[in-house]
Design a protein around this motif. Structure first.
Motif, PDB file in Angstrom:
ATOM      1  N   ALA A   1     -44.548  44.963  47.778  1.00 30.69           N
ATOM      2  CA  ALA A   1     -44.777  45.104  49.141  1.00 30.69           C
ATOM      3  C   ALA A   1     -45.020  46.311  49.671  1.00 30.69           C
ATOM      4  CB  ALA A   1     -43.586  44.301  50.179  1.00 30.69           C
ATOM      5  N   VAL A   2     -44.270  47.415  49.206  1.00 31.49           N
ATOM      6  CA  VAL A   2     -44.732  48.692  49.579  1.00 31.49           C
ATOM      7  C   VAL A   2     -45.668  49.069  48.953  1.00 31.49           C
ATOM      8  CG1 VAL A   2     -43.846  51.029  49.360  1.00 31.49           C
ATOM      9  CG2 VAL A   2     -42.233  49.261  50.009  1.00 31.49           C
ATOM     10  N   ALA A   3     -46.052  48.946  47.628  1.00 30.20           N
ATOM     11  CA  ALA A   3     -47.329  49.305  47.070  1.00 30.20           C
ATOM     12  C   ALA A   3     -48.559  48.579  47.990  1.00 30.20           C
ATOM     13  CB  ALA A   3     -47.274  48.893  45.541  1.00 30.20           C
ATOM     14  N   ASP A   4     -48.582  47.497  48.338  1.00 30.29           N
ATOM     15  CA  ASP A   4     -49.701  46.670  48.799  1.00 30.29           C
ATOM     16  C   ASP A   4     -49.864  47.179  50.063  1.00 30.29           C
ATOM     17  OD1 ASP A   4     -49.718  44.967  46.789  1.00 30.29           O
ATOM     18  OD2 ASP A   4     -48.496  43.347  47.652  1.00 30.29           O
ATOM     19  N   ALA A   5     -48.887  47.525  50.991  1.00 31.21           N
ATOM     20  CA  ALA A   5     -48.916  48.006  52.338  1.00 31.21           C
ATOM     21  C   ALA A   5     -49.551  49.529  52.223  1.00 31.21           C
ATOM     22  CB  ALA A   5     -47.406  48.167  52.925  1.00 31.21           C
ATOM     23  N   ARG A   6     -49.065  50.267  51.284  1.00 27.64           N
ATOM     24  CA  ARG A   6     -49.714  51.525  51.045  1.00 27.64           C
ATOM     25  C   ARG A   6     -51.320  51.330  50.901  1.00 27.64           C
ATOM     26  NH1 ARG A   6     -50.535  54.944  46.481  1.00 27.64           N
ATOM     27  NH2 ARG A   6     -50.501  57.256  47.150  1.00 27.64           N
ATOM     28  N   ALA A   7     -51.407  50.505  49.907  1.00 29.61           N
ATOM     29  CA  ALA A   7     -53.137  50.543  49.662  1.00 29.61           C
ATOM     30  C   ALA A   7     -53.781  50.043  50.936  1.00 29.61           C
ATOM     31  CB  ALA A   7     -53.250  49.293  48.583  1.00 29.61           C
ATOM     32  N   LYS A   8     -53.188  49.458  51.820  1.00 31.98           N
ATOM     33  CA  LYS A   8     -53.652  48.741  52.919  1.00 31.98           C
ATOM     34  C   LYS A   8     -54.097  49.902  54.006  1.00 31.98           C
ATOM     35  CE  LYS A   8     -53.147  45.344  56.775  1.00 31.98           C
ATOM     36  NZ  LYS A   8     -52.279  44.642  57.531  1.00 31.98           N
ATOM     37  N   LEU A   9     -52.924  50.782  54.080  1.00 34.23           N
ATOM     38  CA  LEU A   9     -53.076  51.939  55.060  1.00 34.23           C
ATOM     39  C   LEU A   9     -54.191  52.879  54.382  1.00 34.23           C
ATOM     40  CD1 LEU A   9     -52.118  53.909  57.280  1.00 34.23           C
ATOM     41  CD2 LEU A   9     -50.272  54.890  55.594  1.00 34.23           C
ATOM     42  N   ALA A  10     -54.409  52.909  52.952  1.00 37.40           N
ATOM     43  CA  ALA A  10     -55.229  53.857  52.557  1.00 37.40           C
ATOM     44  C   ALA A  10     -56.692  53.368  52.948  1.00 37.40           C
ATOM     45  CB  ALA A  10     -55.050  54.091  50.984  1.00 37.40           C
ATOM     46  N   GLY A  11     -56.843  52.056  53.111  1.00 34.55           N
ATOM     47  CA  GLY A  11     -58.169  51.244  53.448  1.00 34.55           C
ATOM     48  C   GLY A  11     -58.433  51.144  54.922  1.00 34.55           C
ATOM     49  N   ALA A  12     -57.500  51.428  55.626  1.00 40.72           N
ATOM     50  CA  ALA A  12     -57.564  51.123  57.215  1.00 40.72           C
ATOM     51  C   ALA A  12     -58.583  52.113  57.680  1.00 40.72           C
ATOM     52  CB  ALA A  12     -56.304  51.219  57.858  1.00 40.72           C
ATOM     53  N   GLN A  13     -59.291  51.669  58.940  1.00 39.57           N
ATOM     54  CA  GLN A  13     -60.308  52.539  59.821  1.00 39.57           C
ATOM     55  C   GLN A  13     -59.670  52.657  61.314  1.00 39.57           C
ATOM     56  OE1 GLN A  13     -62.989  54.290  58.244  1.00 39.57           O
ATOM     57  NE2 GLN A  13     -61.924  53.386  56.200  1.00 39.57           N
TER      58      GLN A  13
END
Length: 184
Positions: free
Chosen positions: A71-83
């Motif tokens: 869940a942490v890895a997925d959330a981190r990836a989502k943050l990297a792609g957020a605009q």
């Protein structure tokens, strides 16, 4: 007739000077907002860079807690792609939630809490969280000043024509309004 031409020229000149001053002020304030936003992104990136080290440290102690780690890895990836502020705020909220779950896992492992690497990473993460809070406040203060300026007279008469619109605030997620429960 000659006197009225000079009056018209003076009025037009005053309007042009006012428009030029307003434009330059808005450009400066817009760049200030953009700079403050960059600081938020900088601190969010710093936190995202710390997280893999934290996750790897936890993995060594709690290998069977894969769901929280993922869940942490997925959330981190989502943050990297957020605009933008809204997307980043939502992704930040998701990452905060995932990190909270990971820290609950860490609470179940006394040896992990005593590990010097884990403690150092937690200190770094805590410092980064403070930096993010300061950067968010600075950004929101800059947005407030900018938004007031584009809505106040006489600048509001020129702002829309010059392409300056309101900026979005970086808002806290809904979960931030709830008091966390600490159990010993």
């Amino acid at each position: 007739m000659n006197k009225s031409i000079w009056i018209v020229i003076a009025i037009v000149g005053a309007l042009l000077v006012s428009a030029m001053f307003s434009y330059n002020t808005l450009v400066s304030m817009n760049e200030n907002v953009n700079g403050k936003w960059s600081q938020i992104e900088n601190q969010l990136q710093r936190r995202a860079d710390l997280i893999p080290n934290l996750v790897n440290t936890v993995k060594g102690y709690a290998a069977h807690e894969q769901q929280a780690i993922q869940a942490v890895a997925d959330a981190r990836a989502k943050l990297a792609g957020a605009q933008g502020p809204v997307g980043k705020a939502q992704a930040n909220s998701d990452l905060n939630s995932a990190l909270s779950r990971l820290l609950v896992v860490a609470e179940n492992y006394p040896n992990l809490k005593a590990d010097k690497n884990f403690r150092a990473l937690m200190d770094e993460l805590s410092g980064t969280e403070n930096r993010i809070a300061v950067a968010r406040k600075d950004y929101n203060d800059a947005v407030q000043g900018y938004n007031v300026k584009i809505r106040a007279l006489p600048t509001s008469l020129f702002a829309g024509m010059m392409g300056f619109g309101p900026k979005e605030y970086f808002k806290a997620d809904e979960g931030a309004k709830q008091v966390p429960q600490v159990k010993f």
